[in-house]
Write an enzyme that holds these catalytic residues in place. Structure first.
Site, PDB file in Angstrom:
ATOM      1  N   GLY A  40      30.247  38.100  20.912  1.00  5.37           N
ATOM      2  CA  GLY A  40      30.832  38.147  22.254  1.00  5.37           C
ATOM      3  C   GLY A  40      29.751  37.892  23.286  1.00  5.37           C
ATOM      4  O   GLY A  40      28.611  38.331  23.149  1.00  5.37           O
ATOM      5  N   GLY A  42      30.432  38.151  26.810  1.00  3.92           N
ATOM      6  CA  GLY A  42      30.880  38.608  28.128  1.00  3.92           C
ATOM      7  C   GLY A  42      29.830  39.499  28.765  1.00  3.92           C
ATOM      8  O   GLY A  42      28.644  39.401  28.442  1.00  3.92           O
ATOM      9  N   LEU A  43      30.266  40.371  29.670  1.00  3.65           N
ATOM     10  CA  LEU A  43      29.293  41.209  30.364  1.00  3.65           C
ATOM     11  C   LEU A  43      28.525  42.081  29.380  1.00  3.65           C
ATOM     12  O   LEU A  43      27.298  42.180  29.464  1.00  3.65           O
ATOM     13  CB  LEU A  43      29.998  42.080  31.400  1.00  3.65           C
ATOM     14  N   GLY A  45      28.320  41.841  25.874  1.00  2.00           N
ATOM     15  CA  GLY A  45      27.632  41.060  24.850  1.00  2.00           C
ATOM     16  C   GLY A  45      26.531  40.185  25.428  1.00  2.00           C
ATOM     17  O   GLY A  45      25.410  40.150  24.920  1.00  2.00           O
ATOM     18  N   SER A 284      44.148  40.752  42.311  1.00  4.06           N
ATOM     19  CA  SER A 284      43.221  41.876  42.360  1.00  4.06           C
ATOM     20  C   SER A 284      43.809  43.095  43.047  1.00  4.06           C
ATOM     21  O   SER A 284      44.497  43.009  44.060  1.00  4.06           O
ATOM     22  CB  SER A 284      41.952  41.482  43.100  1.00  4.06           C
ATOM     23  N   ARG A 337      46.152  52.996  38.917  1.00  7.50           N
ATOM     24  CA  ARG A 337      46.983  51.937  38.336  1.00  7.50           C
ATOM     25  C   ARG A 337      48.178  52.447  37.556  1.00  7.50           C
ATOM     26  O   ARG A 337      49.286  51.925  37.695  1.00  7.50           O
ATOM     27  CB  ARG A 337      46.108  51.080  37.418  1.00  7.50           C
ATOM     28  N   LEU A 448      33.777  46.223  34.921  1.00  3.30           N
ATOM     29  CA  LEU A 448      32.544  45.453  35.080  1.00  3.30           C
ATOM     30  C   LEU A 448      31.352  46.397  34.973  1.00  3.30           C
ATOM     31  O   LEU A 448      30.339  46.083  34.349  1.00  3.30           O
ATOM     32  CB  LEU A 448      32.537  44.729  36.425  1.00  3.30           C
TER      33      LEU A 448
END
Lengths: 647, 257
Positions: A40, A42-43, A45, A284, A337, A448
């Site tokens: 991975g 992404g952020l 990995g 968003s 959420r 994030l």
């Protein structure tokens, strides 16, 4: 299954510092003797691969996309939290920690969350140093916005593209290491299994998606950062390629799967347009800073809007139900959420939904535009408004946006201890792929933060500690010639052959859709014992059908998207059942997991801390044998468990 | 009531890198105008699979216009007729009933076709690997607010950093130049104070790699700007040219790297 969380001794605020001091170190000259596999980019990995390489380890990094820059972290829009307290509004490490545990409905591990809050500030420093163009004020200092579930302004952002900019930051650090030869990058490669030697993860089996070649890769440690499993619902905000295969294959090799029932339904997505839809698009959550959520007060008005006979702008103030502001006056439109999503569902179930399908509510910027002017709104959300218009054909400056909840993020994942190590020694799990920090519900702008915390500041320490413990004599000793590799590779090959040779009539996408339908209808925003029991039976039946009637065109030794999807759907079919089993086991409502049987009189989630303050971890016991449940008790020493209230 | 349309899809089929490739034509019925362009291709794929054929291979992932994976030339224009829009964000309401839509892969020498519409864009990664970074090892950063950056500069850097690396600029350029891509990254990093230390080195290395990977030169045609789904302006190329000239000048007297 050993679920020792390895939380360090000492006061909460000292744990990480003292743990780092107690770690085994690897001498810089010896680091080049170790190989670390990172799956991975992404952020989590990408940042881990870059940081480990910076420290001197040799890294192999794998991603299924054509470039590491395309990992789905890129699609996060709103922002990243950090307890900088630049706004002087009362933020602190402890408050971020508290908000995150509370936001997670008291189902996260205290020590992990505290560490996350602790390193959050370092992340912002690191990203700025790497050239991430965060939004700034005219004075040149960093700007902040507020986000759901918090009453301080702690979210840093780069227009509506924060995830993109953070990922490109990590990607640039990774690219530097690729250029230097410290990271060997494998694009368009998919991990299909993990190889264990003497109980430790020592490698992976991957498929080159261009040539179809199946290859072995050995390492002294394996980091899995392959994201979440939202696509088990078929329709989600995840990228098309997001899948559970790496995590699920690790589960089948002995890694515990924790809390899979904690799935997050995001309240602000664009409503579904029809049955040919392939994915859902998120708007968003930051939009809720200025947009007001409402549904018509009565069914008659809603019906007229659905039929296009009434313009929503013409609905009188008294006929609008700003339900979040009404039900949760102190958080209003910024309620977390899970709560916002359920409230939208309630309104639609009540026949007051809008959009042609009746599955939508309004997110209205009329008042914000009146207050701040269109220009200000454009500056804040311009690209999101454009995206909305591009997809729906409506101009949100003029007509209120329509939104509906959609599967967005999965809090559950592979079980990890404080070191982010799974129940397979040597296998570490970072980012969305692990279960560790968000409990039963994730707050906005925290994904994030967690991805980069794991990648930049946790894994580079804890992986090094593991390698140090193994000793330098063990470095690079296991090679792909070891019989364990041949054995696992044969398993992978035979599975591919099996998928190719069924010769049925139904496509992988069709099976995926049917699975997603079961999951959404029976294990979605609201779950019951009855619906979950049905779901498990239906998934089992669908799985049997899959293995007898699947049709995969093309061949196995070239680029074949059908085969890729078939393999992923096959894993989703097994994983979906575990998810439902977890949801069935958890006889309470908490965060993203809502059991209709467990709610208060006014429809709020009802937790059962006496019976369910634990992490539910599932152990693979064999095909067609139910998995075994293990429990890691959650002990709260610093936070008092309370009923979550945003009223 | 949603509107639907019938279409003829003329799409490039090529088995692999060595195959010659040719157009194939397919009929599609009842496509909703609310479908995205890639959903239309999904429907085509399912139709092909049902008939026992291989579906059209195409790159795609986020379907939100941000990952940069989707890459196809639609009716002669990379990412299709809508300006500032990726193929995945293009919707069928921009087409009409009875229309013939021609779909091709990116056409550029540095991007060989892997299969059908899928091309190899790793040369773009190589440009970044040679200098598209600001060196700051994890753990070495100072406080983020220690260095104020004027809003105008931060905004300009963000404009440049909006590039999604899809390669449409290369596909649109008659010279297959990667100047818009390269310049966007150079402008992003060179304009920020953090990026100054490596400015000259970065600029020279990235341009050298770009040339070495076989991308053509820029002759100020401007097709790239028109095709860019993120509307990166040609000004970025001017920025690169300026920084490149400065770096070369300095390098002539004293090597910068």
């Amino acid at each position: 299954m050993n679920l020792d969380s390895k939380i360090p001794e000492g006061p909460l605020a000292q744990k990480w510092t003292s743990h780092k001091f107690n770690m085994k170190l690897v001498n810089p000259a010896n680091r080049r003797k170790y190989n670390v596999i990172v799956v991975g980019s992404g952020l989590a990995g990408g940042a881990a691969a870059a940081s480990l390489a910076e420290q001197g380890y040799n890294v192999s990094c794998f991603c299924y996309q054509d470039s590491p820059r395309r990992a789905h972290s890129i699609a996060a829009q709103g922002g990243i939290n950090a307890s900088k307290n630049y706004q002087n509004d009362g933020d602190s490490v402890h408050r971020l920690f508290y908000d995150t545990v509370k936001g997670g409905d008291y189902r996260a591990r205290e020590a992990n969350v505290y560490r996350l809050a602790e390193v959050s500030s370092d992340i912002i420093d690191q990203c700025v140093a790497n050239g991430v163009p965060f939004a700034r004020e005219y004075g040149g200092l960093l700007a902040n916005r507020s986000f759901g579930g918090a009453q301080v302004s702690r979210t840093f952002y780069a227009r509506g593209q924060t995830g993109q900019q953070l990922l490109l930051g990590a990607y640039s650090a990774l690219s530097k290491q690729i250029g230097l030869g410290k990271v060997k990058m494998y694009n368009r490669h998919e991990m299909l299994d993990v190889v264990k030697v003497d109980g430790h993860a020592k490698g992976i089996i991957v498929r080159n998606m261009v040539t179809g070649e199946v290859t072995r890769h050995a390492g002294d440690a394996v980091v899995v950062a392959t994201g979440g499993y939202g696509n088990v619902f078929f329709l989600s905000t995840n990228a098309q390629g997001c899948n559970v295969t790496a995590a699920h294959r690790a589960y089948r090799r002995g890694a515990g799967m924790a809390n899979p029932c904690y799935t997050q339904i995001h309240p602000t997505c664009i409503p579904v347009h029809g049955d040919q839809q392939s994915k859902l698009t998120l708007m968003s959550e930051s939009l809720r800073n200025d947009g007001r959520v409402w549904a018509p007060k009565d069914q008659e008005t809603a019906k007229k809007i659905r039929e296009g006979k009434l313009n929503p702008n013409d609905v009188a103030e008294d006929d609008r139900d700003y339900y979040l502001e009404r039900k949760y006056p102190s958080f209003g439109n910024l309620a977390p959420r899970d709560i916002s999503s359920r409230a939208a569902k309630e309104a639609c179930d009540d026949g007051r939904g809008v959009a042609t399908t009746g599955l939508g509510v309004f997110l209205d910027f009329r008042d914000a535009i009146k207050r701040d002017g269109q220009k200000a709104i454009e500056e804040r959300y311009g690209n999101l408004f454009e995206m909305y218009q591009c997809i729906t054909g409506d101009n949100p400056y003029e007509t209120p946006m329509m939104i509906f909840p959609a599967v967005h993020y999965t809090m559950g994942g592979l079980w990890v201890d404080y070191n982010l190590q799974s129940t397979i020694p040597g296998m570490f799990v970072g980012g969305e792929a692990n279960f560790s920090d968000h409990g039963a519900n994730r707050l906005g702008a925290s994904a994030l933060m967690q991805g980069l915390a794991d990648g930049y500041f946790v894994l580079p320490y804890t992986v090094g500690n593991y390698l140090g413990e193994q000793g330098v004599a063990a470095a690079g000793q296991v090679t792909t010639d070891h019989p364990a590799f041949a054995e696992v590779e044969a398993d992978v090959q035979s599975r591919i052959q099996k998928l190719m040779s069924i010769g049925g009539t139904e496509s992988p996408r069709s099976f995926h859709k049917r699975l997603g339908n079961i999951m959404w209808e029976k294990c979605g925003m609201s779950r019951t014992k009855e619906s979950l029991t049905e779901a498990i039976e239906e998934i089992q039946a669908l799985r049997r059908e899959f293995w007898s009637n699947l049709k995969v065109v093309g061949d196995a030794d070239s680029l074949n998207p059908e085969l890729e999807r078939a393999g992923r759907v096959a894993d989703f079919m097994e994983f979906g059942e575990i998810l439902c089993r977890d949801a069935l086991m958890r006889e309470e409502s908490c965060g993203g997991h809502f059991r209709a049987e467990h709610q208060t009189d006014d429809g709020e989630a009802m937790r059962d801390d006496d019976k369910f303050a634990f992490v539910g971890v599932w152990e693979y016991k064999g095909d067609d044998v139910p998995p075994a449940l293990h429990k890691e008790p959650l002990v709260y020493e610093n936070i008092k468990l309370a009923t979550r209230s945003y009223k | 009531m949603e509107k639907t349309m019938n279409l003829t899809i003329r799409v490039w089929r090529q088995k692999n890198r060595l195959d010659v490739g040719k157009f194939a034509e397919y009929k599609l019925a009842d496509i909703s105008e609310d479908s995205s362009f890639l959903e239309m291709l999904d429907i085509l794929s399912e139709q092909l699979v049902a008939d026992g054929h291989e579906p059209v291979a195409f790159d795609h992932d986020c379907r939100e216009g941000i990952c940069g994976m989707c890459s196809m030339t639609i009716n002669g224009i990379p990412h299709g007729p809508e300006s500032g829009t990726t193929a995945c964000q293009l919707h069928m309401r921009h087409f009409h009933d009875g229309q013939t839509i021609t779909i091709e892969p990116w056409r550029a020498k540095p991007f060989p076709v892997i299969k059908d519409l899928v091309v190899d864009r790793t040369p773009l990664d190589k440009i970044i690997q040679s200098g598209g970074f600001i060196t700051a090892r994890a753990g070495s950063a100072v406080d983020a607010n220690a260095m104020p950056i004027a809003k105008g500069i931060a905004d300009y850097a963000m404009d440049a950093a909006a590039c999604i690396g899809c390669g449409a600029c290369v596909a649109a350029c008659p010279n297959a130049s990667a100047m818009l891509f390269t310049s966007a990254k150079v402008a992003h990093m060179n304009s920020l104070p953090q990026g100054k230390a490596e400015k000259d080195r970065r600029t020279l290395a990235m341009v050298t790699t770009m040339d070495g990977e076989g991308f053509g030169g820029c002759t100020n045609i401007g097709e790239c700007e028109a095709a860019c789904p993120k509307s990166i302006p040609l000004d970025m190329i001017a920025h690169l040219n300026r920084d490149y000239a400065t770096a070369q000048f300095k390098n002539f007297f004293k090597p910068v790297a």
